[in-house]
Design a protein around this motif. Structure first.
Motif, PDB file in Angstrom:
ATOM      1  N   LEU A 355       0.813  -1.223   0.000  1.00  8.62           N
ATOM      2  CA  LEU A 355       0.000   0.000   0.000  1.00  8.62           C
ATOM      3  C   LEU A 355       0.845   1.270   0.000  1.00  8.62           C
ATOM      4  CD1 LEU A 355      -2.785  -1.052   2.542  1.00  8.62           C
ATOM      5  CD2 LEU A 355      -2.972  -0.916   0.057  1.00  8.62           C
ATOM      6  N   GLU A 356       2.081   1.182   0.468  1.00  7.25           N
ATOM      7  CA  GLU A 356       2.951   2.352   0.506  1.00  7.25           C
ATOM      8  C   GLU A 356       4.010   2.330  -0.589  1.00  7.25           C
ATOM      9  OE1 GLU A 356       4.454   2.380   4.487  1.00  7.25           O
ATOM     10  OE2 GLU A 356       2.562   3.126   5.336  1.00  7.25           O
ATOM     11  N   GLU A 357       3.869   1.430  -1.544  1.00  9.36           N
ATOM     12  CA  GLU A 357       4.800   1.380  -2.670  1.00  9.36           C
ATOM     13  C   GLU A 357       4.740   2.712  -3.428  1.00  9.36           C
ATOM     14  OE1 GLU A 357       7.640  -0.174  -5.252  1.00  9.36           O
ATOM     15  OE2 GLU A 357       6.821  -1.166  -3.468  1.00  9.36           O
ATOM     16  N   PRO A 358       5.855   3.427  -3.525  1.00 11.73           N
ATOM     17  CA  PRO A 358       5.806   4.757  -4.152  1.00 11.73           C
ATOM     18  C   PRO A 358       5.750   4.684  -5.678  1.00 11.73           C
ATOM     19  CG  PRO A 358       8.050   4.236  -3.498  1.00 11.73           C
ATOM     20  CD  PRO A 358       7.200   3.087  -3.027  1.00 11.73           C
ATOM     21  N   ASN A 359       5.056   5.625  -6.275  1.00  9.33           N
ATOM     22  CA  ASN A 359       5.094   5.782  -7.721  1.00  9.33           C
ATOM     23  C   ASN A 359       6.331   6.577  -8.104  1.00  9.33           C
ATOM     24  OD1 ASN A 359       2.799   4.384  -8.447  1.00  9.33           O
ATOM     25  ND2 ASN A 359       1.454   6.145  -8.240  1.00  9.33           N
ATOM     26  N   GLU A 360       6.951   6.197  -9.206  1.00 12.84           N
ATOM     27  CA  GLU A 360       8.167   6.880  -9.642  1.00 12.84           C
ATOM     28  C   GLU A 360       7.965   7.665 -10.928  1.00 12.84           C
ATOM     29  OE1 GLU A 360      11.017   3.761  -9.875  1.00 12.84           O
ATOM     30  OE2 GLU A 360      11.088   3.426  -7.701  1.00 12.84           O
ATOM     31  N   MET A 361       6.851   7.393 -11.620  1.00 14.25           N
ATOM     32  CA  MET A 361       6.591   8.097 -12.865  1.00 14.25           C
ATOM     33  C   MET A 361       6.235   9.553 -12.582  1.00 14.25           C
ATOM     34  SD  MET A 361       3.832   7.157 -15.854  1.00 14.25           S
ATOM     35  CE  MET A 361       4.669   5.658 -16.334  1.00 14.25           C
ATOM     36  N   TYR A 362       6.880  10.448 -13.294  1.00 18.31           N
ATOM     37  CA  TYR A 362       6.618  11.873 -13.103  1.00 18.31           C
ATOM     38  C   TYR A 362       5.207  12.210 -13.570  1.00 18.31           C
ATOM     39  CZ  TYR A 362       6.927  16.940 -13.620  1.00 18.31           C
ATOM     40  OH  TYR A 362       6.681  18.289 -13.525  1.00 18.31           O
ATOM     41  N   GLN A 363       4.472  12.913 -12.717  1.00 15.83           N
ATOM     42  CA  GLN A 363       3.100  13.305 -13.047  1.00 15.83           C
ATOM     43  C   GLN A 363       3.091  14.765 -13.505  1.00 15.83           C
ATOM     44  OE1 GLN A 363       0.434  11.023 -12.860  1.00 15.83           O
ATOM     45  NE2 GLN A 363       2.132   9.612 -12.506  1.00 15.83           N
ATOM     46  N   GLY A 364       2.923  14.961 -14.791  1.00 18.58           N
ATOM     47  CA  GLY A 364       2.932  16.315 -15.336  1.00 18.58           C
ATOM     48  C   GLY A 364       1.679  17.093 -14.984  1.00 18.58           C
ATOM     49  N   SER A 365       1.682  18.342 -15.363  1.00 20.70           N
ATOM     50  CA  SER A 365       0.551  19.216 -15.031  1.00 20.70           C
ATOM     51  C   SER A 365      -0.081  19.876 -16.252  1.00 20.70           C
ATOM     52  CB  SER A 365       1.018  20.314 -14.060  1.00 20.70           C
ATOM     53  OG  SER A 365       2.088  21.051 -14.625  1.00 20.70           O
ATOM     54  N   LEU A 366       0.598  19.816 -17.401  1.00 18.59           N
ATOM     55  CA  LEU A 366       0.044  20.466 -18.591  1.00 18.59           C
ATOM     56  C   LEU A 366      -1.186  19.711 -19.087  1.00 18.59           C
ATOM     57  CD1 LEU A 366       3.253  21.279 -20.697  1.00 18.59           C
ATOM     58  CD2 LEU A 366       1.936  22.824 -19.228  1.00 18.59           C
ATOM     59  N   THR A 367      -2.167  20.434 -19.558  1.00 20.10           N
ATOM     60  CA  THR A 367      -3.347  19.792 -20.152  1.00 20.10           C
ATOM     61  C   THR A 367      -3.119  19.588 -21.638  1.00 20.10           C
ATOM     62  OG1 THR A 367      -5.706  20.018 -20.575  1.00 20.10           O
ATOM     63  CG2 THR A 367      -4.427  22.058 -20.499  1.00 20.10           C
ATOM     64  N   THR A 368      -3.689  18.503 -22.177  1.00 23.64           N
ATOM     65  CA  THR A 368      -3.533  18.228 -23.602  1.00 23.64           C
ATOM     66  C   THR A 368      -4.511  19.045 -24.445  1.00 23.64           C
ATOM     67  OG1 THR A 368      -5.073  16.372 -23.395  1.00 23.64           O
ATOM     68  CG2 THR A 368      -2.724  15.884 -23.221  1.00 23.64           C
ATOM     69  N   GLU A 369      -5.469  19.715 -23.804  1.00 25.95           N
ATOM     70  CA  GLU A 369      -6.444  20.557 -24.497  1.00 25.95           C
ATOM     71  C   GLU A 369      -7.143  19.784 -25.620  1.00 25.95           C
ATOM     72  OE1 GLU A 369      -4.691  24.106 -25.926  1.00 25.95           O
ATOM     73  OE2 GLU A 369      -3.939  24.745 -23.978  1.00 25.95           O
ATOM     74  N   LYS A 370      -8.295  19.306 -25.331  1.00 26.77           N
ATOM     75  CA  LYS A 370      -9.026  18.515 -26.323  1.00 26.77           C
ATOM     76  C   LYS A 370      -9.322  19.351 -27.561  1.00 26.77           C
ATOM     77  CE  LYS A 370     -12.762  15.228 -26.840  1.00 26.77           C
ATOM     78  NZ  LYS A 370     -13.850  14.488 -26.192  1.00 26.77           N
ATOM     79  N   ARG A 371      -8.809  18.869 -28.682  1.00 23.69           N
ATOM     80  CA  ARG A 371      -8.932  19.616 -29.944  1.00 23.69           C
ATOM     81  C   ARG A 371      -9.939  18.933 -30.849  1.00 23.69           C
ATOM     82  NH1 ARG A 371      -3.560  22.320 -31.417  1.00 23.69           N
ATOM     83  NH2 ARG A 371      -4.473  22.216 -33.498  1.00 23.69           N
ATOM     84  N   SER A 372     -10.820  19.707 -31.408  1.00 23.76           N
ATOM     85  CA  SER A 372     -11.821  19.152 -32.324  1.00 23.76           C
ATOM     86  C   SER A 372     -11.192  18.704 -33.640  1.00 23.76           C
ATOM     87  CB  SER A 372     -12.918  20.193 -32.599  1.00 23.76           C
ATOM     88  OG  SER A 372     -12.352  21.369 -33.152  1.00 23.76           O
TER      89      SER A 372
END
Length: 623
Positions: A355-372
């Motif tokens: 349950l305390e196994e840490p995630n190592e993948m970087y979690q970004g913050s930029l949005t991909t902005e859904k494009r039509s």
């Protein structure tokens, strides 16, 4: 047998217990509220009955006043009735939450596994750890689930000790009258101290022996792990409907019995656990019972002798004897609970390790902005990838770009890197070297959930739920019926729906609904394609999407491919090279490297290259 683990200290065990209690409290505090008051009332009711019974006996043995007896009996009944009603309410409320405990326990792990980096989730170490936790729960109930049982025992023990001590306040202050000279020695502090020492021994020894017996469960855990794993596997295997044919034709029940029972450390009368029960575990339990009986005899003798000599009234005999035995029981329970925290600590530490196994993948913050306009351009720049603990690269120095709106086919022999490439593209793994860009920006800088939303994938080993067709396609209980119908039509399943009574509301399989429909592998694959279409993501990835389809259904999918994909960027993985001809470009992988790229006609004309070799190997089937 050698001990495989050093015993966890009591202090560390209590810290783990506290940690487990905090985790459960954060999950659902009502479990502890009801547990607390339930334990309090269960202790309070018998102690109140003991106290008032003593007062009634004193009155009967003394003045015998009817009005006093009536008041005592009436008040006792009123208190007991009131507390009984409160306990019934608490027990009823608690039962509602108690029934959810196993579900809430599973939720801890489901949430953790879902939130875990895929690279860790798919690792053998994590799955061994999860399997070990499940085996511990099924085998002995130890681990996070046991925290609640220990907590309940601790509450009861503490309340019981407080109540018992309160009722015993007068025992040691009561003196034998001076005129009873024969046993005046009982008033001497030395004999009071001696009785107190025997009292402590009688209280401490039974739980000590019981904890010694329980400690063998920890020693047996490692021994039982493998056979318990076989038991879980085969019990699940034998209950699967699709395994029924193999089980009967090859009599696999005999094979499973061998692993589940004959060679089991804990499932036959000659097992190691059976020998322990007949040996040290049984001996320690017997010693616990013997010391309890001897202690009870000592209590009756001491209290009875003092009462006979006139130190206190007959009613207090009942009170003191009941209080001492109850106090002994609850101190024993407290010590046993502390022992259980130590026995449980080794298992509980495994729960927290996962349950305390840490995630190592970087979690970004930029949005991909859904494009039509679906204008998402993905570029690989000198990307290499090596699986954890692997010596060789699965992908080596890959540089390429996906042009928006094109159809790409990826081909190559097994182990050439096709699946790894898709996992890198979907950011299920991070590149060991190099970078992947989305519209010129490193994909690690984007919000992870936003980035995943760009992909609709039909995996080769896809799975469907035993829920309605519509819920499977929408992956939700809320869905657009018209859109579901349209996606099913595009996937070629519209005709099949006309044969079902409830259409898209029909359940798949019979796990949850006896009217559920059984579907073929090809029909399941079409539902998976419809699910990918419903998501309507800019990138469509199809991993062997027609592998389970018959030739006519496969041709139907090919004809509708452009209609299904429309303006999406499509990536198609296949071993059938004839199905790649409708793609704009074909990417050929070999030993982790992109070695060829071009149209079908251009690649097949490169006679000495890999694609032409693969084409010729299958050409006889195209004639």
């Amino acid at each position: 047998m050698e001990k495989s683990k050093t015993k966890v200290s009591l202090m560390h065990s209590l810290q783990l217990q506290k940690k487990g209690m905090q985790l459960w409290y954060q999950k659902e505090p009502k479990i502890f509220y009801y547990m607390f008051f339930d334990a309090l009332l269960k202790i309070l009711m018998p102690y109140i009955l003991i106290y008032f019974s003593a007062q009634i006996l004193n009155e009967l043995g003394g003045m015998r006043r009817p009005e006093a007896l009536f008041r005592l009996v009436l008040f006792t009944l009123f208190i007991e009735m009131t507390l009984g009603i409160l306990q019934a309410i608490i027990t009823w409320q608690r039962a509602k939450w108690q029934n959810l405990v196993s579900i809430l326990n599973d939720e801890f792990y489901l949430n953790k596994m879902f939130e875990m980096d895929y690279a860790k989730f798919s690792s053998a170490r994590i799955h061994r750890l999860r399997a070990q936790i499940k085996e511990n729960e099924n085998w002995s109930g130890l681990g996070l689930l046991h925290v609640l049982k220990i907590s309940e025992d601790l509450f009861s023990a503490v309340f019981g000790i407080i109540g018992g001590a309160f009722l015993l306040l007068g025992l040691f202050r009561s003196s034998i009258p001076e005129e009873v000279t024969a046993i005046q020695w009982l008033n001497h502090p030395f004999f009071t101290l001696l009785f107190f020492i025997f009292l402590l021994l009688g209280i401490l020894l039974p739980p000590y022996f019981m904890n010694k017996s329980e400690s063998y469960w920890v020693l047996l855990a490692e021994e039982s792990k493998e056979t318990n794993r076989f038991g879980l596997f085969f019990s699940h295997y034998m209950n699967l409907a699709e395994r029924g044919l193999d089980v009967r034709i090859y009599r696999q029940d005999k094979l499973s019995k061998k692993y589940m029972f004959d060679d089991s450390v804990d499932r036959n009368p000659h097992s190691l656990i059976a020998r322990y029960h007949k040996g040290p575990m049984g001996i320690y339990r017997g010693l616990s019972t013997i010391t309890t009986v001897l202690f009870s005899g000592l209590v009756y003798f001491y209290v009875g002798l003092k009462a006979w000599a006139g130190a206190f009234s007959i009613g207090l005999v009942t009170q003191y004897i009941s209080a001492i035995l109850a106090l002994s029981n609850y101190i024993s329970k407290l010590l046993e609970s502390l022992g259980k925290t130590q026995s449980n600590a080794a298992f509980l530490s495994k729960n927290f390790e996962l349950l305390e196994e840490p995630n190592e993948m970087y979690q970004g913050s930029l949005t991909t902005e859904k494009r039509s306009d679906r204008k998402y351009l993905i570029t690989f720049q000198r990307v290499s990838f090596k699986y954890p603990d692997a010596d060789t690269y699965a992908i080596k120095n890959l540089s390429m770009q996906f042009e928006i709106g094109k159809r790409f086919a990826i081909v190559g022999e097994n182990g050439s890197g096709k699946t790894t490439f898709i996992k890198l593209l979907c950011r299920l793994y991070e590149p060991t070297e190099g970078v992947i860009l989305l519209n010129g920006i490193d994909i690690r800088k984007y919000n992870y959930a936003d980035y995943l939303a760009l992909f609709s994938v039909v995996f080769q080993d896809f799975h469907l739920f035993s829920l309605t067709i519509a819920q499977n396609i929408a992956s939700s209980t809320n869905y657009d019926e018209e859109k579901v119908q349209r996606c099913l039509t595009e996937a070629g399943l519209a005709e099949r729906l006309t044969k079902t009574a409830n259409g898209i509301e029909s359940y798949l399989y019979k796990d949850f609904n006896r009217l559920g429909i059984e579907i073929s592998g090809g029909e399941a694959q079409k539902i998976a394609i419809a699910r990918a279409l419903y998501k309507d993501a800019p990138f469509m990835i199809l991993d062997e999407p027609t592998a389970s389809l018959d030739p006519i259904a496969e041709e139907e999918i090919y004809q509708k491919f452009n209609q299904m994909i429309r303006d999406r960027t499509a990536i198609y993985i296949s071993h059938r090279l004839s199905s790649c001809r409708f793609c704009d470009e074909i990417l050929v992988f070999n030993q982790g490297e992109l070695i060829q790229r071009g149209t079908h006609q251009a690649l097949v004309n490169q006679k000495s290259e890999k694609y032409a070799e693969l084409w010729q190997a299958q050409a006889q089937y195209y004639q």
